[in-house]
Design a protein around this motif. Structure first.
Motif, PDB file in Angstrom:
ATOM      1  N   GLY A   1       0.791  -1.227   0.000  1.00 42.80           N
ATOM      2  CA  GLY A   1       0.000   0.000   0.000  1.00 42.80           C
ATOM      3  C   GLY A   1       0.822   1.276   0.000  1.00 42.80           C
ATOM      4  O   GLY A   1       0.274   2.373  -0.050  1.00 42.80           O
ATOM      5  N   SER A   2       2.129   1.171   0.051  1.00 47.78           N
ATOM      6  CA  SER A   2       2.987   2.356   0.080  1.00 47.78           C
ATOM      7  C   SER A   2       3.136   2.943  -1.318  1.00 47.78           C
ATOM      8  O   SER A   2       3.225   2.223  -2.300  1.00 47.78           O
ATOM      9  CB  SER A   2       4.381   1.986   0.606  1.00 47.78           C
ATOM     10  N   SER A   3       3.198   4.263  -1.383  1.00 45.88           N
ATOM     11  CA  SER A   3       3.476   4.909  -2.671  1.00 45.88           C
ATOM     12  C   SER A   3       4.971   5.183  -2.827  1.00 45.88           C
ATOM     13  O   SER A   3       5.391   5.856  -3.760  1.00 45.88           O
ATOM     14  CB  SER A   3       2.657   6.194  -2.813  1.00 45.88           C
ATOM     15  N   LEU A   4       5.766   4.680  -1.895  1.00 47.05           N
ATOM     16  CA  LEU A   4       7.233   4.699  -1.955  1.00 47.05           C
ATOM     17  C   LEU A   4       7.823   6.111  -2.060  1.00 47.05           C
ATOM     18  O   LEU A   4       8.699   6.385  -2.868  1.00 47.05           O
ATOM     19  CB  LEU A   4       7.731   3.804  -3.096  1.00 47.05           C
ATOM     20  N   GLU A   5       7.339   7.004  -1.204  1.00 42.97           N
ATOM     21  CA  GLU A   5       7.848   8.378  -1.204  1.00 42.97           C
ATOM     22  C   GLU A   5       9.347   8.442  -0.912  1.00 42.97           C
ATOM     23  O   GLU A   5      10.051   9.302  -1.441  1.00 42.97           O
ATOM     24  CB  GLU A   5       7.097   9.247  -0.186  1.00 42.97           C
ATOM     25  N   THR A   6       9.832   7.525  -0.074  1.00 41.85           N
ATOM     26  CA  THR A   6      11.269   7.513   0.236  1.00 41.85           C
ATOM     27  C   THR A   6      12.077   7.274  -1.030  1.00 41.85           C
ATOM     28  O   THR A   6      13.067   7.960  -1.285  1.00 41.85           O
ATOM     29  CB  THR A   6      11.580   6.433   1.293  1.00 41.85           C
ATOM     30  N   VAL A   7      11.638   6.327  -1.830  1.00 49.53           N
ATOM     31  CA  VAL A   7      12.326   6.010  -3.080  1.00 49.53           C
ATOM     32  C   VAL A   7      12.255   7.199  -4.033  1.00 49.53           C
ATOM     33  O   VAL A   7      13.246   7.542  -4.699  1.00 49.53           O
ATOM     34  CB  VAL A   7      11.734   4.738  -3.722  1.00 49.53           C
ATOM     35  N   GLU A   8      11.102   7.862  -4.090  1.00 49.58           N
ATOM     36  CA  GLU A   8      10.962   9.055  -4.933  1.00 49.58           C
ATOM     37  C   GLU A   8      11.950  10.139  -4.507  1.00 49.58           C
ATOM     38  O   GLU A   8      12.565  10.792  -5.346  1.00 49.58           O
ATOM     39  CB  GLU A   8       9.544   9.604  -4.856  1.00 49.58           C
ATOM     40  N   LEU A   9      12.085  10.329  -3.197  1.00 48.06           N
ATOM     41  CA  LEU A   9      12.981  11.362  -2.677  1.00 48.06           C
ATOM     42  C   LEU A   9      14.436  11.060  -3.026  1.00 48.06           C
ATOM     43  O   LEU A   9      15.186  11.957  -3.423  1.00 48.06           O
ATOM     44  CB  LEU A   9      12.807  11.466  -1.160  1.00 48.06           C
ATOM     45  N   ILE A  10      14.821   9.794  -2.902  1.00 45.07           N
ATOM     46  CA  ILE A  10      16.177   9.395  -3.277  1.00 45.07           C
ATOM     47  C   ILE A  10      16.389   9.648  -4.767  1.00 45.07           C
ATOM     48  O   ILE A  10      17.409  10.219  -5.170  1.00 45.07           O
ATOM     49  CB  ILE A  10      16.425   7.910  -2.934  1.00 45.07           C
ATOM     50  N   GLY A  11      15.420   9.262  -5.576  1.00 46.81           N
ATOM     51  CA  GLY A  11      15.536   9.462  -7.025  1.00 46.81           C
ATOM     52  C   GLY A  11      15.616  10.927  -7.411  1.00 46.81           C
ATOM     53  O   GLY A  11      16.420  11.312  -8.265  1.00 46.81           O
ATOM     54  N   ALA A  12      14.789  11.752  -6.789  1.00 48.22           N
ATOM     55  CA  ALA A  12      14.819  13.192  -7.091  1.00 48.22           C
ATOM     56  C   ALA A  12      16.162  13.797  -6.694  1.00 48.22           C
ATOM     57  O   ALA A  12      16.742  14.590  -7.448  1.00 48.22           O
ATOM     58  CB  ALA A  12      13.686  13.904  -6.363  1.00 48.22           C
ATOM     59  N   THR A  13      16.666  13.406  -5.531  1.00 48.18           N
ATOM     60  CA  THR A  13      17.962  13.926  -5.072  1.00 48.18           C
ATOM     61  C   THR A  13      19.066  13.518  -6.031  1.00 48.18           C
ATOM     62  O   THR A  13      19.889  14.349  -6.448  1.00 48.18           O
ATOM     63  CB  THR A  13      18.261  13.424  -3.645  1.00 48.18           C
ATOM     64  N   LYS A  14      19.091  12.246  -6.402  1.00 51.60           N
ATOM     65  CA  LYS A  14      20.128  11.764  -7.320  1.00 51.60           C
ATOM     66  C   LYS A  14      20.020  12.435  -8.691  1.00 51.60           C
ATOM     67  O   LYS A  14      21.037  12.788  -9.301  1.00 51.60           O
ATOM     68  CB  LYS A  14      20.032  10.250  -7.459  1.00 51.60           C
ATOM     69  N   ALA A  15      18.797  12.623  -9.186  1.00 52.10           N
ATOM     70  CA  ALA A  15      18.607  13.237 -10.505  1.00 52.10           C
ATOM     71  C   ALA A  15      19.105  14.684 -10.518  1.00 52.10           C
ATOM     72  O   ALA A  15      19.793  15.106 -11.454  1.00 52.10           O
ATOM     73  CB  ALA A  15      17.137  13.173 -10.911  1.00 52.10           C
TER      74      ALA A  15
END
Length: 155
Positions: free
Chosen positions: A74-88
């Motif tokens: 049920g998670s929308s994986l905001e942590t993963v999104e944040l890591i991806g945005a930071t890396k990008a």
């Protein structure tokens, strides 16, 4: 040299600010902020020429068998999104990213056993984790941290 270390999270994000002083590293501050505060301030700083750090250390995110289905259902994986945005953003502006394994408990226990003085004290668990991410990403030893503390105190 300036480094920002990050403990990403869907609700709380820890951020620590590291500076190199005569070859020694010191954490000058570590704070816990909301996801939105991180996006609105830190990510914008990464895009600015004057506020941009020389490197970013960020805790990674790996799904582990057996836990993945239970913890992430049920998670929308905001942590993963944040890591991806930071890396990008870092890639776009040419700031190197050091990704460290998740789980900082061993580093925290080792530093506490050595009497390390936390910059994050009183600023939340994610702030402490971000400080530990910096220690791990910069590959700092207890001896190196103590030498910097002694230098700052004039010993």
């Amino acid at each position: 040299m300036r480094v920002v270390s990050v403990d990403p999270g869907a609700i709380h994000v820890g951020v620590a600010y590291w500076f190199e002083l005569h070859g020694l590293w010191s954490c000058q501050a570590a704070v816990e902020m909301s996801y939105d505060q991180y996006v609105d301030s830190i990510l914008l700083d990464l895009m600015q020429t004057t506020a941009r750090p020389d490197k970013v250390c960020i805790e990674g995110f790996w799904l582990k068998p057996g836990k993945a289905a239970l913890q992430q259902a049920g998670s929308s994986l905001e942590t993963v999104e944040l890591i991806g945005a930071t890396k990008a953003i870092c890639r776009k502006v040419g700031t190197p990213v050091i990704k460290v394994a998740n789980g900082q408990d061993a580093i925290i226990k080792r530093l506490e056993a050595a009497g390390y003085t936390w910059s994050s004290r009183g600023h939340g668990g994610h702030a402490k984790d971000a400080e530990a991410v910096g220690v791990r990403g910069l590959e700092l030893s207890v001896r190196q941290l103590a030498a910097c503390a002694d230098y700052v105190r004039g010993k």
